[in-house]
Design an enzyme around this catalytic site. Structure first.
Site, mmCIF file in Angstrom:
data_model
loop_
_atom_site.group_PDB
_atom_site.id
_atom_site.type_symbol
_atom_site.label_atom_id
_atom_site.label_comp_id
_atom_site.label_asym_id
_atom_site.label_seq_id
_atom_site.Cartn_x
_atom_site.Cartn_y
_atom_site.Cartn_z
ATOM 1 N N TYR A 24 0.716 -1.298 -0.042
ATOM 2 C CA TYR A 24 -0.061 0.009 -0.123
ATOM 3 C C TYR A 24 0.793 1.189 -0.006
ATOM 4 O O TYR A 24 0.635 2.153 0.735
ATOM 5 C CB TYR A 24 -0.988 0.020 1.272
ATOM 6 C CG TYR A 24 -1.824 -1.159 1.303
ATOM 7 C CD1 TYR A 24 -2.919 -1.097 0.356
ATOM 8 C CD2 TYR A 24 -1.622 -2.206 1.803
ATOM 9 C CE1 TYR A 24 -3.860 -2.276 0.047
ATOM 10 C CE2 TYR A 24 -2.634 -3.436 1.851
ATOM 11 C CZ TYR A 24 -3.718 -3.431 0.853
ATOM 12 O OH TYR A 24 -4.489 -4.216 0.760
ATOM 13 N N TYR A 152 -12.344 -7.986 6.264
ATOM 14 C CA TYR A 152 -11.107 -7.880 5.304
ATOM 15 C C TYR A 152 -10.794 -9.108 4.872
ATOM 16 O O TYR A 152 -10.537 -9.999 5.940
ATOM 17 C CB TYR A 152 -9.801 -7.032 6.084
ATOM 18 C CG TYR A 152 -8.460 -7.035 5.017
ATOM 19 C CD1 TYR A 152 -8.536 -6.258 3.686
ATOM 20 C CD2 TYR A 152 -7.752 -8.270 5.246
ATOM 21 C CE1 TYR A 152 -7.286 -6.400 2.881
ATOM 22 C CE2 TYR A 152 -6.406 -8.252 4.508
ATOM 23 C CZ TYR A 152 -6.372 -7.552 3.377
ATOM 24 O OH TYR A 152 -5.319 -7.670 2.796
ATOM 25 N N ASP A 253 -12.964 -17.166 8.127
ATOM 26 C CA ASP A 253 -11.574 -16.489 7.678
ATOM 27 C C ASP A 253 -10.807 -16.341 8.864
ATOM 28 O O ASP A 253 -10.919 -15.282 9.820
ATOM 29 C CB ASP A 253 -11.643 -15.313 6.883
ATOM 30 C CG ASP A 253 -10.273 -14.818 6.403
ATOM 31 O OD1 ASP A 253 -9.167 -15.115 7.085
ATOM 32 O OD2 ASP A 253 -10.401 -13.867 5.563
ATOM 33 N N LYS A 282 -1.208 -16.745 7.874
ATOM 34 C CA LYS A 282 -0.377 -15.758 8.812
ATOM 35 C C LYS A 282 0.372 -16.606 9.669
ATOM 36 O O LYS A 282 1.552 -16.815 9.315
ATOM 37 C CB LYS A 282 -1.450 -14.574 9.355
ATOM 38 C CG LYS A 282 -1.687 -13.674 8.369
ATOM 39 C CD LYS A 282 -2.353 -12.441 9.102
ATOM 40 C CE LYS A 282 -2.137 -11.221 7.953
ATOM 41 N NZ LYS A 282 -3.498 -11.031 7.569
HETATM 42 C C1 LIG Z 1 -4.018 -11.120 6.059
HETATM 43 C C2 LIG Z 1 -5.466 -11.506 5.912
HETATM 44 C C3 LIG Z 1 -5.661 -12.092 4.639
HETATM 45 C C4 LIG Z 1 -4.616 -11.998 3.334
HETATM 46 O O1 LIG Z 1 -3.705 -12.761 3.583
HETATM 47 P P1 LIG Z 1 -2.341 -12.692 2.755
HETATM 48 O O2 LIG Z 1 -1.360 -13.697 3.295
HETATM 49 O O3 LIG Z 1 -2.087 -11.244 3.098
HETATM 50 O O4 LIG Z 1 -2.926 -12.951 1.330
HETATM 51 C C5 LIG Z 1 -7.015 -12.511 4.442
HETATM 52 N N1 LIG Z 1 -7.995 -12.509 5.403
HETATM 53 C C6 LIG Z 1 -7.467 -11.993 6.747
HETATM 54 C C7 LIG Z 1 -8.684 -11.995 7.979
HETATM 55 C C8 LIG Z 1 -6.219 -11.440 6.600
HETATM 56 O O5 LIG Z 1 -5.815 -10.886 8.118
#
Ligand SMILES: *Cc1c(COP(=O)(O)O)cnc(C)c1O
Length: 434
Positions: A24, A152, A253, A282
Protein backbone atom coordinates in the site's frame (compact mmCIF):
# COMPACT_ATOMS: atom_id res chain seq x y z
CA UNK A 1 23.04 -3.87 -15.33
CA UNK A 2 26.33 -5.13 -13.80
CA UNK A 3 26.93 -1.49 -12.95
CA UNK A 4 23.78 -1.35 -10.93
CA UNK A 5 24.65 -4.48 -9.01
CA UNK A 6 28.20 -3.31 -8.33
CA UNK A 7 27.04 -0.02 -6.84
CA UNK A 8 24.52 -1.78 -4.65
CA UNK A 9 26.49 -2.67 -1.51
CA UNK A 10 27.06 0.91 -0.47
CA UNK A 11 23.61 2.30 -1.09
CA UNK A 12 21.09 -0.44 -1.50
CA UNK A 13 18.30 1.34 0.44
CA UNK A 14 18.31 4.22 -2.05
CA UNK A 15 18.12 1.79 -4.96
CA UNK A 16 15.39 -0.20 -3.24
CA UNK A 17 13.38 2.92 -2.48
CA UNK A 18 13.33 3.81 -6.14
CA UNK A 19 12.58 0.40 -7.60
CA UNK A 20 10.75 -1.85 -5.15
CA UNK A 21 7.11 -1.57 -4.14
CA UNK A 22 6.04 -1.79 -0.52
CA UNK A 23 2.56 -2.71 0.76
CA UNK A 24 0.00 0.00 0.00
CA UNK A 25 2.78 2.40 -0.89
CA UNK A 26 3.57 5.13 -3.36
CA UNK A 27 6.39 4.50 -5.80
CA UNK A 28 6.69 8.25 -6.31
CA UNK A 29 6.65 9.52 -2.74
CA UNK A 30 7.29 6.46 -0.58
CA UNK A 31 7.15 6.81 3.19
CA UNK A 32 10.37 5.64 4.91
CA UNK A 33 11.07 1.90 5.14
CA UNK A 34 13.49 1.03 7.95
CA UNK A 35 16.26 -1.37 6.82
CA UNK A 36 16.33 -4.52 8.99
CA UNK A 37 19.57 -6.51 9.21
CA UNK A 38 18.34 -9.38 11.36
CA UNK A 39 15.74 -10.34 13.91
CA UNK A 40 15.75 -12.51 16.98
CA UNK A 41 13.30 -13.13 19.80
CA UNK A 42 10.94 -10.15 19.89
CA UNK A 43 13.54 -7.78 18.45
CA UNK A 44 14.19 -6.42 14.98
CA UNK A 45 17.77 -5.26 14.49
CA UNK A 46 18.12 -2.34 12.12
CA UNK A 47 21.10 -1.86 9.79
CA UNK A 48 22.17 1.14 11.86
CA UNK A 49 22.38 -1.00 15.00
CA UNK A 50 19.15 0.12 16.67
CA UNK A 51 16.90 -2.56 18.12
CA UNK A 52 13.11 -2.44 18.06
CA UNK A 53 10.60 -4.50 20.02
CA UNK A 54 8.27 -5.87 17.36
CA UNK A 55 4.70 -5.19 18.43
CA UNK A 56 3.29 -6.39 15.09
CA UNK A 57 4.62 -9.98 14.93
CA UNK A 58 5.19 -9.20 11.26
CA UNK A 59 1.44 -8.86 10.68
CA UNK A 60 0.16 -11.50 13.13
CA UNK A 61 2.56 -14.19 11.98
CA UNK A 62 5.74 -14.38 14.13
CA UNK A 63 4.01 -15.78 17.22
CA UNK A 64 7.19 -17.46 18.56
CA UNK A 65 9.42 -14.46 17.81
CA UNK A 66 12.25 -14.51 15.29
CA UNK A 67 15.15 -16.86 14.64
CA UNK A 68 13.74 -19.64 16.77
CA UNK A 69 16.12 -22.62 17.05
CA UNK A 70 13.31 -25.19 16.67
CA UNK A 71 11.90 -23.58 13.55
CA UNK A 72 15.37 -23.01 12.10
CA UNK A 73 16.17 -26.68 12.65
CA UNK A 74 12.93 -27.79 10.99
CA UNK A 75 13.74 -25.66 7.93
CA UNK A 76 17.34 -26.88 7.75
CA UNK A 77 16.40 -30.54 8.08
CA UNK A 78 13.79 -30.24 5.36
CA UNK A 79 16.12 -28.19 3.16
CA UNK A 80 18.60 -31.07 3.13
CA UNK A 81 15.90 -33.38 1.72
CA UNK A 82 14.13 -31.03 -0.70
CA UNK A 83 12.83 -27.51 -0.51
CA UNK A 84 10.14 -28.06 -3.10
CA UNK A 85 8.60 -30.48 -5.54
CA UNK A 86 5.42 -30.04 -7.50
CA UNK A 87 2.30 -31.38 -5.79
CA UNK A 88 0.56 -32.47 -8.98
CA UNK A 89 1.00 -36.24 -9.07
CA UNK A 90 3.63 -36.19 -6.31
CA UNK A 91 3.28 -36.04 -2.55
CA UNK A 92 5.47 -35.89 0.56
CA UNK A 93 5.51 -36.51 4.27
CA UNK A 94 5.62 -32.81 5.33
CA UNK A 95 2.22 -32.22 3.66
CA UNK A 96 0.71 -35.27 5.39
CA UNK A 97 2.20 -34.32 8.76
CA UNK A 98 0.85 -30.80 8.59
CA UNK A 99 -2.56 -31.90 7.34
CA UNK A 100 -2.83 -34.31 10.28
CA UNK A 101 -2.09 -31.50 12.72
CA UNK A 102 -4.57 -29.11 11.15
CA UNK A 103 -7.32 -31.74 11.11
CA UNK A 104 -6.56 -32.57 14.74
CA UNK A 105 -6.63 -28.93 15.89
CA UNK A 106 -9.56 -27.48 13.96
CA UNK A 107 -13.15 -28.44 14.89
CA UNK A 108 -13.92 -32.10 14.21
CA UNK A 109 -15.69 -32.28 10.85
CA UNK A 110 -13.08 -30.15 9.05
CA UNK A 111 -10.88 -32.86 7.60
CA UNK A 112 -10.19 -32.12 3.93
CA UNK A 113 -7.19 -29.83 3.45
CA UNK A 114 -6.20 -27.64 0.51
CA UNK A 115 -2.75 -26.00 0.81
CA UNK A 116 -1.99 -22.74 -0.96
CA UNK A 117 0.59 -20.01 -0.85
CA UNK A 118 -1.04 -17.06 0.90
CA UNK A 119 -4.06 -15.97 2.85
CA UNK A 120 -5.72 -14.25 -0.08
CA UNK A 121 -5.39 -17.40 -2.15
CA UNK A 122 -6.82 -19.48 0.73
CA UNK A 123 -9.86 -17.19 0.58
CA UNK A 124 -10.12 -17.54 -3.21
CA UNK A 125 -9.99 -21.31 -2.71
CA UNK A 126 -12.75 -21.18 -0.07
CA UNK A 127 -14.99 -19.13 -2.38
CA UNK A 128 -14.31 -21.46 -5.29
CA UNK A 129 -15.08 -24.48 -3.13
CA UNK A 130 -18.48 -23.00 -2.28
CA UNK A 131 -19.16 -22.10 -5.93
CA UNK A 132 -18.17 -25.52 -7.22
CA UNK A 133 -20.18 -27.23 -4.50
CA UNK A 134 -23.43 -25.61 -5.70
CA UNK A 135 -22.50 -26.04 -9.36
CA UNK A 136 -22.01 -29.75 -8.81
CA UNK A 137 -25.43 -29.97 -7.14
CA UNK A 138 -27.05 -28.32 -10.10
CA UNK A 139 -27.91 -25.16 -8.16
CA UNK A 140 -26.19 -23.02 -10.72
CA UNK A 141 -27.82 -19.76 -9.64
CA UNK A 142 -25.95 -19.77 -6.35
CA UNK A 143 -23.03 -17.61 -7.41
CA UNK A 144 -22.93 -14.77 -4.89
CA UNK A 145 -21.59 -14.31 -1.38
CA UNK A 146 -22.87 -12.44 1.62
CA UNK A 147 -20.20 -10.79 3.75
CA UNK A 148 -19.85 -7.94 6.20
CA UNK A 149 -19.09 -4.27 6.22
CA UNK A 150 -15.73 -3.71 7.87
CA UNK A 151 -14.48 -7.13 6.75
CA UNK A 152 -11.10 -7.83 5.19
CA UNK A 153 -10.30 -11.02 3.32
CA UNK A 154 -7.26 -10.19 1.20
CA UNK A 155 -6.03 -8.31 -1.83
CA UNK A 156 -6.79 -10.58 -4.77
CA UNK A 157 -9.84 -9.78 -6.87
CA UNK A 158 -12.20 -12.41 -5.42
CA UNK A 159 -11.13 -11.66 -1.84
CA UNK A 160 -11.49 -7.92 -2.41
CA UNK A 161 -15.04 -8.42 -3.63
CA UNK A 162 -16.07 -9.85 -0.24
CA UNK A 163 -14.09 -7.26 1.77
CA UNK A 164 -15.63 -3.99 2.96
CA UNK A 165 -17.14 -2.31 -0.10
CA UNK A 166 -16.33 1.27 0.92
CA UNK A 167 -13.26 1.07 3.10
CA UNK A 168 -10.29 2.89 1.52
CA UNK A 169 -8.55 -0.34 0.60
CA UNK A 170 -10.92 -1.59 -2.04
CA UNK A 171 -13.42 1.04 -3.09
CA UNK A 172 -11.19 1.94 -6.06
CA UNK A 173 -11.90 -1.36 -7.74
CA UNK A 174 -15.59 -1.56 -7.02
CA UNK A 175 -16.50 -1.12 -10.69
CA UNK A 176 -14.63 -4.24 -11.75
CA UNK A 177 -15.45 -6.49 -8.80
CA UNK A 178 -18.28 -9.01 -8.64
CA UNK A 179 -21.08 -7.28 -6.77
CA UNK A 180 -21.49 -9.22 -3.56
CA UNK A 181 -24.01 -8.64 -0.77
CA UNK A 182 -23.11 -6.96 2.51
CA UNK A 183 -24.59 -7.08 5.97
CA UNK A 184 -23.89 -4.44 8.62
CA UNK A 185 -20.74 -4.82 10.71
CA UNK A 186 -21.51 -7.02 13.73
CA UNK A 187 -22.03 -4.64 16.69
CA UNK A 188 -19.04 -4.02 18.92
CA UNK A 189 -18.71 -6.33 21.87
CA UNK A 190 -18.17 -3.49 24.31
CA UNK A 191 -20.89 -1.08 23.20
CA UNK A 192 -23.92 -3.35 23.38
CA UNK A 193 -24.97 -6.57 25.07
CA UNK A 194 -25.67 -9.28 22.51
CA UNK A 195 -29.20 -9.32 21.23
CA UNK A 196 -30.29 -11.63 18.44
CA UNK A 197 -32.14 -8.71 16.80
CA UNK A 198 -28.69 -7.43 15.84
CA UNK A 199 -28.83 -9.94 13.00
CA UNK A 200 -32.15 -8.74 11.63
CA UNK A 201 -30.82 -7.04 8.53
CA UNK A 202 -28.44 -9.91 7.88
CA UNK A 203 -31.34 -12.39 8.11
CA UNK A 204 -33.42 -10.33 5.73
CA UNK A 205 -30.65 -10.08 3.12
CA UNK A 206 -29.87 -13.79 3.42
CA UNK A 207 -33.54 -14.74 3.08
CA UNK A 208 -34.27 -12.35 0.22
CA UNK A 209 -31.28 -13.56 -1.77
CA UNK A 210 -31.31 -17.16 -0.65
CA UNK A 211 -31.51 -18.60 -4.14
CA UNK A 212 -28.51 -16.78 -5.51
CA UNK A 213 -26.27 -17.18 -2.44
CA UNK A 214 -23.44 -19.72 -2.27
CA UNK A 215 -22.39 -18.82 1.23
CA UNK A 216 -21.48 -16.32 3.92
CA UNK A 217 -17.90 -15.34 4.73
CA UNK A 218 -16.79 -13.69 7.98
CA UNK A 219 -13.73 -13.18 10.19
CA UNK A 220 -14.79 -14.79 13.48
CA UNK A 221 -14.70 -12.54 16.60
CA UNK A 222 -12.24 -9.98 15.24
CA UNK A 223 -12.46 -7.96 12.06
CA UNK A 224 -8.77 -7.27 11.54
CA UNK A 225 -7.49 -4.98 8.80
CA UNK A 226 -11.01 -3.55 8.41
CA UNK A 227 -10.78 -1.78 11.77
CA UNK A 228 -9.62 -4.12 14.56
CA UNK A 229 -13.22 -4.52 15.60
CA UNK A 230 -14.26 -7.09 18.27
CA UNK A 231 -17.74 -8.58 18.35
CA UNK A 232 -19.69 -11.08 20.40
CA UNK A 233 -19.23 -14.87 19.94
CA UNK A 234 -23.03 -15.32 20.19
CA UNK A 235 -23.25 -13.49 16.88
CA UNK A 236 -21.48 -16.44 15.25
CA UNK A 237 -23.87 -18.89 16.89
CA UNK A 238 -26.85 -17.11 15.38
CA UNK A 239 -25.04 -16.87 12.06
CA UNK A 240 -24.49 -20.64 12.05
CA UNK A 241 -28.20 -21.16 12.71
CA UNK A 242 -29.11 -18.82 9.90
CA UNK A 243 -26.85 -20.70 7.47
CA UNK A 244 -28.39 -24.01 8.53
CA UNK A 245 -31.92 -22.66 8.07
CA UNK A 246 -31.18 -21.20 4.66
CA UNK A 247 -28.88 -23.99 3.47
CA UNK A 248 -25.86 -21.71 3.04
CA UNK A 249 -22.21 -22.61 3.40
CA UNK A 250 -20.47 -20.74 6.21
CA UNK A 251 -16.84 -19.73 5.67
CA UNK A 252 -14.69 -18.56 8.59
CA UNK A 253 -11.59 -16.58 7.68
CA UNK A 254 -9.28 -17.32 10.63
CA UNK A 255 -6.18 -16.11 8.82
CA UNK A 256 -5.55 -13.42 11.46
CA UNK A 257 -7.26 -14.98 14.49
CA UNK A 258 -5.90 -18.53 14.19
CA UNK A 259 -3.27 -20.15 16.40
CA UNK A 260 -4.10 -18.63 19.76
CA UNK A 261 -4.24 -14.90 19.11
CA UNK A 262 -7.71 -14.32 20.63
CA UNK A 263 -7.11 -16.57 23.65
CA UNK A 264 -8.43 -19.81 22.15
CA UNK A 265 -6.57 -21.82 19.52
CA UNK A 266 -9.15 -20.68 16.97
CA UNK A 267 -11.68 -17.89 17.47
CA UNK A 268 -14.49 -20.21 16.38
CA UNK A 269 -14.02 -22.22 19.61
CA UNK A 270 -15.27 -19.28 21.66
CA UNK A 271 -18.56 -19.44 19.83
CA UNK A 272 -18.70 -23.23 19.89
CA UNK A 273 -19.71 -23.35 16.23
CA UNK A 274 -18.15 -25.08 13.26
CA UNK A 275 -17.96 -23.48 9.85
CA UNK A 276 -18.22 -25.48 6.63
CA UNK A 277 -14.95 -24.04 5.38
CA UNK A 278 -12.09 -22.43 7.32
CA UNK A 279 -9.12 -20.41 6.02
CA UNK A 280 -5.78 -20.41 7.84
CA UNK A 281 -2.59 -18.48 7.11
CA UNK A 282 -0.41 -15.82 8.74
CA UNK A 283 0.82 -17.57 11.96
CA UNK A 284 0.64 -20.99 10.29
CA UNK A 285 4.43 -21.12 9.74
CA UNK A 286 5.26 -19.02 12.80
CA UNK A 287 6.08 -16.21 10.40
CA UNK A 288 8.83 -18.08 8.54
CA UNK A 289 7.38 -18.20 5.06
CA UNK A 290 4.15 -17.88 3.18
CA UNK A 291 1.73 -20.78 3.48
CA UNK A 292 -2.03 -21.03 3.85
CA UNK A 293 -4.65 -23.74 4.10
CA UNK A 294 -8.36 -24.06 3.42
CA UNK A 295 -10.13 -26.88 5.24
CA UNK A 296 -13.61 -28.19 4.66
CA UNK A 297 -15.82 -31.07 5.71
CA UNK A 298 -16.09 -34.35 3.87
CA UNK A 299 -19.61 -33.61 2.64
CA UNK A 300 -18.50 -30.39 0.93
CA UNK A 301 -15.42 -32.04 -0.57
CA UNK A 302 -17.36 -35.00 -1.94
CA UNK A 303 -20.12 -32.66 -3.12
CA UNK A 304 -17.60 -30.71 -5.18
CA UNK A 305 -16.19 -33.88 -6.71
CA UNK A 306 -19.52 -35.46 -7.65
CA UNK A 307 -20.49 -33.21 -10.50
CA UNK A 308 -18.76 -32.16 -13.62
CA UNK A 309 -15.70 -31.84 -13.92
CA UNK A 310 -15.36 -34.10 -10.87
CA UNK A 311 -12.28 -32.32 -9.56
CA UNK A 312 -11.62 -29.13 -7.65
CA UNK A 313 -10.25 -26.58 -10.11
CA UNK A 314 -7.30 -25.05 -8.31
CA UNK A 315 -3.61 -25.97 -8.07
CA UNK A 316 -0.90 -23.41 -7.34
CA UNK A 317 2.69 -24.05 -8.48
CA UNK A 318 3.99 -23.99 -4.91
CA UNK A 319 1.09 -25.95 -3.43
CA UNK A 320 2.05 -27.64 -0.12
CA UNK A 321 5.64 -26.42 -0.34
CA UNK A 322 7.54 -28.97 1.79
CA UNK A 323 9.80 -26.40 3.43
CA UNK A 324 6.83 -24.34 4.55
CA UNK A 325 4.88 -27.45 5.65
CA UNK A 326 7.81 -28.70 7.75
CA UNK A 327 8.21 -25.36 9.48
CA UNK A 328 4.44 -25.09 10.02
CA UNK A 329 4.33 -28.49 11.73
CA UNK A 330 7.27 -27.49 13.94
CA UNK A 331 5.56 -24.18 14.75
CA UNK A 332 2.33 -25.94 15.74
CA UNK A 333 4.22 -28.43 17.94
CA UNK A 334 6.12 -25.59 19.55
CA UNK A 335 2.89 -23.72 20.21
CA UNK A 336 1.14 -26.72 21.74
CA UNK A 337 4.13 -27.57 23.95
CA UNK A 338 4.33 -23.98 25.18
CA UNK A 339 2.07 -22.45 27.84
CA UNK A 340 0.51 -20.35 25.07
CA UNK A 341 -2.87 -19.95 26.77
CA UNK A 342 -1.27 -18.51 29.91
CA UNK A 343 1.03 -16.34 27.82
CA UNK A 344 -1.82 -14.87 25.80
CA UNK A 345 -3.73 -14.22 29.03
CA UNK A 346 -0.74 -12.51 30.59
CA UNK A 347 -0.33 -10.37 27.49
CA UNK A 348 -4.04 -9.55 27.59
CA UNK A 349 -3.74 -8.35 31.19
CA UNK A 350 -0.55 -6.43 30.39
CA UNK A 351 -2.20 -4.71 27.45
CA UNK A 352 -5.29 -3.85 29.48
CA UNK A 353 -3.28 -2.37 32.33
CA UNK A 354 -0.71 -0.74 30.07
CA UNK A 355 -3.10 1.03 27.72
CA UNK A 356 -5.52 2.36 30.37
CA UNK A 357 -3.59 5.63 30.86
CA UNK A 358 -4.64 6.92 27.43
CA UNK A 359 -8.26 5.80 27.45
CA UNK A 360 -9.50 9.13 28.82
CA UNK A 361 -7.43 11.39 26.56
CA UNK A 362 -9.55 13.74 24.45
CA UNK A 363 -7.92 12.57 21.19
CA UNK A 364 -8.64 8.90 21.95
CA UNK A 365 -11.95 7.39 20.86
CA UNK A 366 -11.54 3.91 22.32
CA UNK A 367 -9.08 1.49 23.88
CA UNK A 368 -9.83 -2.22 23.53
CA UNK A 369 -8.06 -5.48 24.19
CA UNK A 370 -8.88 -9.06 23.22
CA UNK A 371 -6.40 -11.87 23.82
CA UNK A 372 -2.98 -10.73 22.63
CA UNK A 373 -4.42 -7.83 20.61
CA UNK A 374 -4.35 -4.26 21.94
CA UNK A 375 -5.93 -1.35 20.09
CA UNK A 376 -5.93 2.41 20.64
CA UNK A 377 -8.45 4.05 18.35
CA UNK A 378 -7.94 7.78 17.84
CA UNK A 379 -10.56 10.31 16.81
CA UNK A 380 -8.41 11.47 13.90
CA UNK A 381 -6.24 9.47 11.49
CA UNK A 382 -2.62 9.12 12.58
CA UNK A 383 0.24 10.48 10.54
CA UNK A 384 2.03 7.21 9.79
CA UNK A 385 5.51 8.65 9.17
CA UNK A 386 5.51 10.89 12.23
CA UNK A 387 3.98 8.30 14.54
CA UNK A 388 6.32 5.60 13.34
CA UNK A 389 9.39 7.82 13.76
CA UNK A 390 8.36 8.59 17.36
CA UNK A 391 7.89 4.87 18.07
CA UNK A 392 11.20 3.88 16.46
CA UNK A 393 13.04 6.56 18.45
CA UNK A 394 11.73 4.80 21.57
CA UNK A 395 12.70 1.32 20.39
CA UNK A 396 9.29 0.04 19.28
CA UNK A 397 8.01 -1.23 15.93
CA UNK A 398 4.32 -0.72 15.11
CA UNK A 399 2.48 0.18 11.93
CA UNK A 400 -0.35 2.63 12.60
CA UNK A 401 -3.30 2.25 10.29
CA UNK A 402 -5.89 4.98 9.78
CA UNK A 403 -7.09 5.99 13.24
CA UNK A 404 -5.61 2.90 14.85
CA UNK A 405 -2.44 2.32 16.81
CA UNK A 406 -2.52 -1.36 17.62
CA UNK A 407 -0.30 -4.23 18.66
CA UNK A 408 -0.31 -8.02 18.50
CA UNK A 409 3.10 -8.96 19.93
CA UNK A 410 4.82 -12.36 19.72
CA UNK A 411 3.55 -14.65 22.51
CA UNK A 412 7.07 -14.95 23.93
CA UNK A 413 7.28 -11.26 24.84
CA UNK A 414 8.31 -10.83 28.51
CA UNK A 415 6.70 -8.44 30.98
CA UNK A 416 9.46 -5.79 30.70
CA UNK A 417 9.27 -5.63 26.93
CA UNK A 418 5.47 -5.61 27.03
CA UNK A 419 5.51 -2.75 29.54
CA UNK A 420 7.94 -0.84 27.34
CA UNK A 421 5.68 -1.47 24.36
CA UNK A 422 2.52 -0.18 26.08
CA UNK A 423 4.33 2.73 27.80
CA UNK A 424 5.68 3.77 24.41
CA UNK A 425 2.24 3.49 22.80
CA UNK A 426 0.81 5.74 25.53
CA UNK A 427 3.64 8.24 25.22
CA UNK A 428 3.35 8.44 21.46
CA UNK A 429 -0.43 8.70 21.56
CA UNK A 430 -0.11 11.70 23.86
CA UNK A 431 2.55 13.17 21.62
CA UNK A 432 0.60 12.90 18.38
CA UNK A 433 -2.89 13.41 19.84
CA UNK A 434 -2.59 17.22 19.89
C1 LIG B 1 -4.03 -10.99 6.09
C2 LIG B 1 -5.37 -11.52 5.87
C3 LIG B 1 -5.74 -12.08 4.64
C4 LIG B 1 -4.81 -12.12 3.45
O1 LIG B 1 -3.67 -12.89 3.68
P1 LIG B 1 -2.37 -12.67 2.76
O2 LIG B 1 -1.43 -13.74 3.21
O3 LIG B 1 -1.89 -11.28 3.05
O4 LIG B 1 -2.79 -12.83 1.35
C5 LIG B 1 -7.03 -12.59 4.52
N1 LIG B 1 -7.89 -12.56 5.53
C6 LIG B 1 -7.57 -12.03 6.74
C7 LIG B 1 -8.58 -12.04 7.85
C8 LIG B 1 -6.30 -11.48 6.94
O5 LIG B 1 -5.99 -10.93 8.13
Amino acid sequence: MPDLIQKLPSDWPAFERQHVWHPYASMVKPIPAYPVASASGVRLKLEDGRQLIDGMSSWWSAIHGYNHPRLNAAAETQLADMSHVMFGGLTHRPAAELAARLIELTPAPLNRVFFSDSGSVAVEVALKMALQYWQARGETRRTRFLSFRGGYHGDTIGAMAVSDPENGLHSLFSGTLTQQLFAPRPPSRASAAFDSRQLEQLRKTATDHREELAGIIIEPLVQGAGGMHFYHPDYLRELRQLCDQQGLLLIFDEIATGFGRTGSLFATEQAGVVPDIICLGKALTGGYMSLAATLTREAVASGICQGDPGVFMHGPTFMANPLACAVASASIDLLLESPWRARVQTIEQGLQAGLIPVSELPGVADVRVLGAIGVVEMKQPLDVTRTQAALVERGVWLRPFGKLLYTMPPYIIDSNDLAHLTDTMCEVVELVAD
